[in-house]
Design a protein around this motif. Structure first.
Motif, PDB file in Angstrom:
ATOM      1  N   VAL A   1       2.593   9.002  -5.544  1.00  0.00           N
ATOM      2  CA  VAL A   1       3.173   8.500  -4.297  1.00  0.00           C
ATOM      3  C   VAL A   1       2.272   8.891  -3.115  1.00  0.00           C
ATOM      4  O   VAL A   1       2.031   8.093  -2.201  1.00  0.00           O
ATOM      5  CB  VAL A   1       4.615   9.017  -4.117  1.00  0.00           C
ATOM      6  CG1 VAL A   1       5.121   8.744  -2.700  1.00  0.00           C
ATOM      7  CG2 VAL A   1       5.538   8.356  -5.127  1.00  0.00           C
ATOM      8  N   LEU A   2       1.739  10.152  -3.132  1.00  0.00           N
ATOM      9  CA  LEU A   2       0.841  10.583  -2.055  1.00  0.00           C
ATOM     10  C   LEU A   2      -0.445   9.747  -2.018  1.00  0.00           C
ATOM     11  O   LEU A   2      -0.894   9.328  -0.950  1.00  0.00           O
ATOM     12  CB  LEU A   2       0.506  12.071  -2.216  1.00  0.00           C
ATOM     13  CG  LEU A   2       1.612  13.050  -1.815  1.00  0.00           C
ATOM     14  CD1 LEU A   2       1.188  14.482  -2.146  1.00  0.00           C
ATOM     15  CD2 LEU A   2       1.912  12.951  -0.339  1.00  0.00           C
ATOM     16  N   LEU A   3      -1.041   9.513  -3.171  1.00  0.00           N
ATOM     17  CA  LEU A   3      -2.258   8.704  -3.231  1.00  0.00           C
ATOM     18  C   LEU A   3      -1.989   7.273  -2.769  1.00  0.00           C
ATOM     19  O   LEU A   3      -2.809   6.677  -2.050  1.00  0.00           O
ATOM     20  CB  LEU A   3      -2.847   8.722  -4.636  1.00  0.00           C
ATOM     21  CG  LEU A   3      -3.453  10.063  -5.093  1.00  0.00           C
ATOM     22  CD1 LEU A   3      -3.908   9.963  -6.540  1.00  0.00           C
ATOM     23  CD2 LEU A   3      -4.623  10.431  -4.203  1.00  0.00           C
ATOM     24  N   MET A   4      -0.858   6.716  -3.172  1.00  0.00           N
ATOM     25  CA  MET A   4      -0.506   5.357  -2.744  1.00  0.00           C
ATOM     26  C   MET A   4      -0.243   5.336  -1.235  1.00  0.00           C
ATOM     27  O   MET A   4      -0.606   4.373  -0.553  1.00  0.00           O
ATOM     28  CB  MET A   4       0.738   4.866  -3.499  1.00  0.00           C
ATOM     29  CG  MET A   4       0.499   4.620  -4.981  1.00  0.00           C
ATOM     30  SD  MET A   4      -0.597   3.254  -5.272  1.00  0.00           S
ATOM     31  CE  MET A   4       0.510   1.923  -5.055  1.00  0.00           C
ATOM     32  N   GLY A   5       0.373   6.394  -0.708  1.00  0.00           N
ATOM     33  CA  GLY A   5       0.625   6.482   0.735  1.00  0.00           C
ATOM     34  C   GLY A   5      -0.682   6.518   1.516  1.00  0.00           C
ATOM     35  O   GLY A   5      -0.810   5.856   2.559  1.00  0.00           O
ATOM     36  N   ILE A   6      -1.670   7.284   1.028  1.00  0.00           N
ATOM     37  CA  ILE A   6      -2.976   7.356   1.694  1.00  0.00           C
ATOM     38  C   ILE A   6      -3.654   5.983   1.668  1.00  0.00           C
ATOM     39  O   ILE A   6      -4.193   5.525   2.677  1.00  0.00           O
ATOM     40  CB  ILE A   6      -3.862   8.437   1.040  1.00  0.00           C
ATOM     41  CG1 ILE A   6      -3.295   9.823   1.325  1.00  0.00           C
ATOM     42  CG2 ILE A   6      -5.300   8.342   1.549  1.00  0.00           C
ATOM     43  CD1 ILE A   6      -3.964  10.939   0.539  1.00  0.00           C
ATOM     44  N   ALA A   7      -3.588   5.326   0.509  1.00  0.00           N
ATOM     45  CA  ALA A   7      -4.199   3.997   0.388  1.00  0.00           C
ATOM     46  C   ALA A   7      -3.516   3.004   1.327  1.00  0.00           C
ATOM     47  O   ALA A   7      -4.192   2.200   2.003  1.00  0.00           O
ATOM     48  CB  ALA A   7      -4.132   3.506  -1.044  1.00  0.00           C
ATOM     49  N   LEU A   8      -2.180   3.048   1.402  1.00  0.00           N
ATOM     50  CA  LEU A   8      -1.462   2.141   2.294  1.00  0.00           C
ATOM     51  C   LEU A   8      -1.773   2.452   3.761  1.00  0.00           C
ATOM     52  O   LEU A   8      -1.889   1.544   4.591  1.00  0.00           O
ATOM     53  CB  LEU A   8       0.045   2.230   2.040  1.00  0.00           C
ATOM     54  CG  LEU A   8       0.530   1.540   0.758  1.00  0.00           C
ATOM     55  CD1 LEU A   8       2.012   1.813   0.527  1.00  0.00           C
ATOM     56  CD2 LEU A   8       0.289   0.046   0.845  1.00  0.00           C
ATOM     57  N   PHE A   9      -1.913   3.750   4.100  1.00  0.00           N
ATOM     58  CA  PHE A   9      -2.259   4.133   5.468  1.00  0.00           C
ATOM     59  C   PHE A   9      -3.631   3.583   5.854  1.00  0.00           C
ATOM     60  O   PHE A   9      -3.811   3.010   6.937  1.00  0.00           O
ATOM     61  CB  PHE A   9      -2.223   5.665   5.583  1.00  0.00           C
ATOM     62  CG  PHE A   9      -2.570   6.168   6.942  1.00  0.00           C
ATOM     63  CD1 PHE A   9      -1.688   6.020   8.003  1.00  0.00           C
ATOM     64  CD2 PHE A   9      -3.787   6.791   7.178  1.00  0.00           C
ATOM     65  CE1 PHE A   9      -2.024   6.473   9.254  1.00  0.00           C
ATOM     66  CE2 PHE A   9      -4.120   7.244   8.429  1.00  0.00           C
ATOM     67  CZ  PHE A   9      -3.235   7.091   9.479  1.00  0.00           C
ATOM     68  N   LYS A  10      -4.612   3.716   4.957  1.00  0.00           N
ATOM     69  CA  LYS A  10      -5.958   3.185   5.221  1.00  0.00           C
ATOM     70  C   LYS A  10      -5.940   1.662   5.312  1.00  0.00           C
ATOM     71  O   LYS A  10      -6.621   1.069   6.147  1.00  0.00           O
ATOM     72  CB  LYS A  10      -6.945   3.647   4.144  1.00  0.00           C
ATOM     73  CG  LYS A  10      -7.309   5.106   4.269  1.00  0.00           C
ATOM     74  CD  LYS A  10      -8.372   5.481   3.271  1.00  0.00           C
ATOM     75  CE  LYS A  10      -8.756   6.945   3.443  1.00  0.00           C
ATOM     76  NZ  LYS A  10      -9.846   7.313   2.549  1.00  0.00           N
ATOM     77  N   LEU A  11      -5.159   1.031   4.451  1.00  0.00           N
ATOM     78  CA  LEU A  11      -5.049  -0.431   4.495  1.00  0.00           C
ATOM     79  C   LEU A  11      -4.431  -0.881   5.818  1.00  0.00           C
ATOM     80  O   LEU A  11      -4.862  -1.880   6.404  1.00  0.00           O
ATOM     81  CB  LEU A  11      -4.208  -0.933   3.309  1.00  0.00           C
ATOM     82  CG  LEU A  11      -4.013  -2.440   3.218  1.00  0.00           C
ATOM     83  CD1 LEU A  11      -5.361  -3.127   3.026  1.00  0.00           C
ATOM     84  CD2 LEU A  11      -3.070  -2.781   2.079  1.00  0.00           C
ATOM     85  N   GLY A  12      -3.447  -0.130   6.299  1.00  0.00           N
ATOM     86  CA  GLY A  12      -2.823  -0.450   7.594  1.00  0.00           C
ATOM     87  C   GLY A  12      -3.820  -0.334   8.728  1.00  0.00           C
ATOM     88  O   GLY A  12      -3.845  -1.176   9.640  1.00  0.00           O
TER      89      GLY A  12
END
Length: 135
Positions: A19-30
């Protein structure tokens, strides 16, 4: 703690890490999408001067094309006038000039043939005298 509980804890920890890795990826994508939005906005704002400059250029080109059309029409008129003048010259002076040239050619050919005939007679007489003198 039983082995099932330990497995559940490990699975829960792996899920949290995922979940943390996906959150970081989503933050960068945003952030990437925000930057793309800003770039699109700037491109839209900067396109107005480009389009107005293109319109001015096209207007100038159209003006020049109208001038070229005028020049082309004048050149066409000059060409027609030259053609008419040439046909008039050919009709009025061309025939008599051709006849005069043919006459001068015929006269010069007749003079040349008379000269050759006269030279042949002179040579013939000279040959007879030479023969008579040798006898």
């Amino acid at each position: 703690m039983s082995p099932g509980q330990i497995a559940a804890l490990v699975a829960a920890g792996a899920f949290v890490l995922l979940v943390l890795l996906m959150g970081i990826a989503l933050f960068k994508l945003g952030r990437t999408l925000d930057e793309a939005t800003i770039a699109i906005r700037k491109a839209h704002q900067n396109s107005d001067p480009i389009f107005s400059g293109a319109n001015a250029t096209i207007t100038h080109v159209n003006t020049q094309l109208e001038r070229v059309d005028g020049i082309t029409a004048n050149a066409r008129a000059v060409t027609g006038n030259v053609s008419a003048l040439t046909s008039l010259f050919t009709a009025t002076l061309g025939g008599p000039l051709v006849k005069a040239a043919a006459l001068s050619y015929g006269v010069s050919k007749a003079v040349r043939s008379r000269r050759k005939a006269a030279e042949a007679r002179v040579n013939k007489h000279a040959a007879r005298r030479t023969r008579r003198g040798n006898r």
